[in-house]
Scaffold this motif. Structure first.
Motif, short mmCIF file in Angstrom:
data_model
loop_
_atom_site.label_atom_id
_atom_site.label_comp_id
_atom_site.label_asym_id
_atom_site.label_seq_id
_atom_site.Cartn_x
_atom_site.Cartn_y
_atom_site.Cartn_z
N GLY A 86 -8.34 -7.65 -7.75
CA GLY A 86 -8.87 -6.30 -7.59
C GLY A 86 -8.86 -5.85 -6.15
O GLY A 86 -8.53 -4.69 -5.84
N LEU A 87 -9.19 -6.75 -5.23
CA LEU A 87 -9.17 -6.42 -3.81
C LEU A 87 -7.75 -6.14 -3.33
O LEU A 87 -7.52 -5.19 -2.57
CB LEU A 87 -9.82 -7.55 -2.99
N TRP A 88 -6.79 -6.95 -3.79
CA TRP A 88 -5.40 -6.72 -3.39
C TRP A 88 -4.91 -5.38 -3.93
O TRP A 88 -4.30 -4.59 -3.21
CB TRP A 88 -4.51 -7.86 -3.90
N LEU A 89 -5.22 -5.11 -5.21
CA LEU A 89 -4.78 -3.86 -5.82
C LEU A 89 -5.37 -2.65 -5.11
O LEU A 89 -4.71 -1.62 -4.97
CB LEU A 89 -5.17 -3.84 -7.30
N ALA A 90 -6.61 -2.77 -4.65
CA ALA A 90 -7.27 -1.66 -3.96
C ALA A 90 -6.55 -1.30 -2.66
O ALA A 90 -6.63 -0.16 -2.19
CB ALA A 90 -8.73 -2.00 -3.69
N GLN A 91 -5.85 -2.26 -2.07
CA GLN A 91 -5.12 -2.02 -0.82
C GLN A 91 -3.72 -1.46 -1.04
O GLN A 91 -3.06 -1.07 -0.09
CB GLN A 91 -4.99 -3.33 -0.02
N GLN A 92 -3.27 -1.46 -2.29
CA GLN A 92 -1.89 -1.06 -2.58
C GLN A 92 -1.84 0.40 -2.99
O GLN A 92 -2.78 0.94 -3.54
CB GLN A 92 -1.30 -1.93 -3.70
N GLY A 93 -0.71 1.02 -2.76
CA GLY A 93 -0.54 2.41 -3.13
C GLY A 93 0.06 2.60 -4.51
O GLY A 93 -0.11 3.63 -5.12
N GLY A 94 0.75 1.59 -5.01
CA GLY A 94 1.45 1.73 -6.29
C GLY A 94 0.52 1.61 -7.48
O GLY A 94 -0.66 1.31 -7.36
#
Length: 123
Positions: A86-94
């Motif tokens: 979830g933390l990684w996804l929050a940093q991504q734009g896609g």
């Protein structure tokens, strides 16, 4: 495989074998060893066919002394992986249609070639 390899070296070898396996089954590696203050994700890959991002926990073993994947990836470990994902996804734009957590177990030393077990969607 000799006993002179450190745990870090064995882990790095297992992770490289896992990455090669993942690419061989058609996944595209996005990141390796992504870290934040809460922990680390071993491999983050894209399953373009499924439009999914896959968070892969790599477990490398030289013996069966510590049990199999079932013992290594506990419900608490899956919860931690979900939080990190979830933390990684929050940093991504896609955007992704699906999110999956897989485990790749690498067993080295027993046979001439490493044994690779890929378990999809553990959590």
């Amino acid at each position: 495989m000799t006993r002179t390899e450190s745990r870090a070296e064995i882990g790095a070898l297992g992770e490289q074998l896992a990455v090669e396996h993942l690419m061989g089954v058609g996944l595209r590696v996005l990141a390796r060893n992504w870290r934040c203050r809460y922990g680390e994700l071993d491999v983050i890959a894209a399953d373009d066919a499924a439009r999914a991002v896959v968070f892969v926990e790599v477990k490398t073993r030289t013996t069966d002394r510590f049990g199999g994947v079932e013992q290594a990836v506990t419900p608490a470990k899956v919860r931690r992986l979900r939080r990190l994902a979830g933390l990684w996804l929050a940093q991504q734009g896609g955007s992704w249609e699906a999110v999956r957590i897989d485990v790749v177990r690498i067993r080295i030393g027993r046979r001439r070639t490493p044994e690779i077990t890929h378990i999809q969607a553990v959590g």
